[in-house]
Enzyme design. Sequence first.
Site, short mmCIF file in Angstrom:
data_model
loop_
_atom_site.label_atom_id
_atom_site.label_comp_id
_atom_site.label_asym_id
_atom_site.label_seq_id
_atom_site.Cartn_x
_atom_site.Cartn_y
_atom_site.Cartn_z
CE LYS A 130 -3.28 -2.86 0.04
NZ LYS A 130 -2.42 -4.05 0.14
CB CYS A 200 6.30 -10.70 -2.14
SG CYS A 200 5.67 -10.64 -0.45
CD GLU A 452 -3.78 -8.39 0.25
OE1 GLU A 452 -2.98 -9.24 0.68
OE2 GLU A 452 -3.44 -7.43 -0.45
CB SER A 478 -2.45 -11.96 -1.35
OG SER A 478 -1.10 -11.99 -1.77
#
Length: 566
Positions: A130, A200, A452, A478
Amino acid sequence: MESSLRERRLPSRQRYHGVLNANHRAFLRSIGLTDVELTRALGCIVVAWSEAGPCNFHTLELVRHVRAGMESADVTGLAVPTIVVNDNISMGTEGMRYSLVSRELIADTIEAQVSAHAFDGFVGIGGCDKTQPGIMMAMVRLNMPSVYIYGGSAEPGFLGDRKLTIEDIYESMGSYIKGKITEDELYEIERRAHPTVGACAGLFTANTMASISEALGIALLGSSTPVATSARRAQYCYLSGQTLGKLIENGIKARDIVTYDALYNATVLLVASAGSTNGILHLLAIAHEAGVDFTLQDIDEISNRVPYIVSMKPAGDHVMADLDAVGGVPVVLKKLLDRGYLRGEALTVTGKTLSQSLKEYRYAKVSHEHIVRDPSRPFKPTGGIRILWGNLAPEGAVLKVAATGLARFEGRARVFNDEDSAFEAVKRNEVSDGDVVVIRYVGPRGAPGMPEMLRVTSAIVGAGLGSSVAMVTDGRFSGATRGMMVGHVSPEAAVGGPIAALHDGDRVLIDSVAGKLNVLIEDSELRRRLESWKPMAPRVKAGLLAKYAALVQSASKGAVTSPGPL
């Protein structure tokens, strides 16, 4: 430049120049600024930094490189922070309710700091999910010279020759619950899945938004793919600071760049690469802040005509470092431009058009067909994300079709009013082949915060049910989610959307080819149920989440809290 009209109109000139601004200058002198530094344009370095997780752990170290770039362009750079809510650490907990909320807080805190201190422009450094759209929303809200730079992704992990990302942790947890792997095997994956700082590694939400920044034109081409540990990350930070100076000098502002055409291009990249479905939510929010009429219908039309051409996890096999090795996002954009899918006249932060920038970019001369295909030979002929409509989603819903081998699913509804109940049902083997798991009252207002559902979706896939069980929710997914998982169902249950009228056992149809999401009951029966519906009591009655629930709009409008652009 000093005497030019543009120069005199810079916010810093009004705040820090002239005899009667001595008090303001005194405060900047106290932090060490010199006469020379006080005469320059004043640039801000907004850094989303936190030690609560790897995504933004290192971003504070990038500030000095951005500052050096600004100084090379005769701009004095000062850094200010903004917050981070780490999605993975909050996933599946009450903390996840703060994830989407933090996007609004980030935009608001940037507005407050940049406006209050009369900066002439800013470079925003983002990382976790975010922080990136929050910074981008602030860029167009403030409409000043600004540049986005990503903090970079983590390197992939390895277990033998198996490439790992955080997605493997979640799915392995589902496998452990079902007794398919041992605790020791899960521990080894845990130890190896995310070996470095950075976000990630797959094309999950963080890397999706970083890629989108290049297509929007607000970040330098090639800047999104070098991993966080790469020296090229520092080089791009320097160049971003330098670029801000040129934008200030030339008077190019964020809304000059983020136009309808730029949002169109960003959506083309999103669906062509099968990025995170969160990208849709964030593009709608950025459009809202920019005052651009860009809607879910526009996204649907783009998805229907743009092919899916990039094989990245979770839909494919590769990670951001792999894409970087073959030339990064510009390789994808160039292929899309050459085949007529992009609007090449859109302006970028370089002051040149996207077409000009792609023409001048230096591409790696390596094979890339295994990751990026030509649009004439796509992985799928239409986009990796589809918008669904129907009696369950009159305002739309979202499905990542690239992450499932199924085009159509019809099954019986298993209805839950919260995520925990659904997760416990999967753990107890109460979800079986042919079920459509429905999780409702978890939308922007209902949760509140639209969390999520990765814990549940990964448990389903890890349990071996990924091709025989579907999910429908007014919450989010996600970027690591796989399977027939439909999110962002609008209107949400908390405001009386049709998903609130579902009963256990109802037949639900998901058709990605036709773009439909329907409950297979008579219209009269659906109306009868909705007429007798009564809202649930608010889950939260005070504090930040209650404020958010009172202000937030539908997911179909980006789940924004701002009534309109500034």
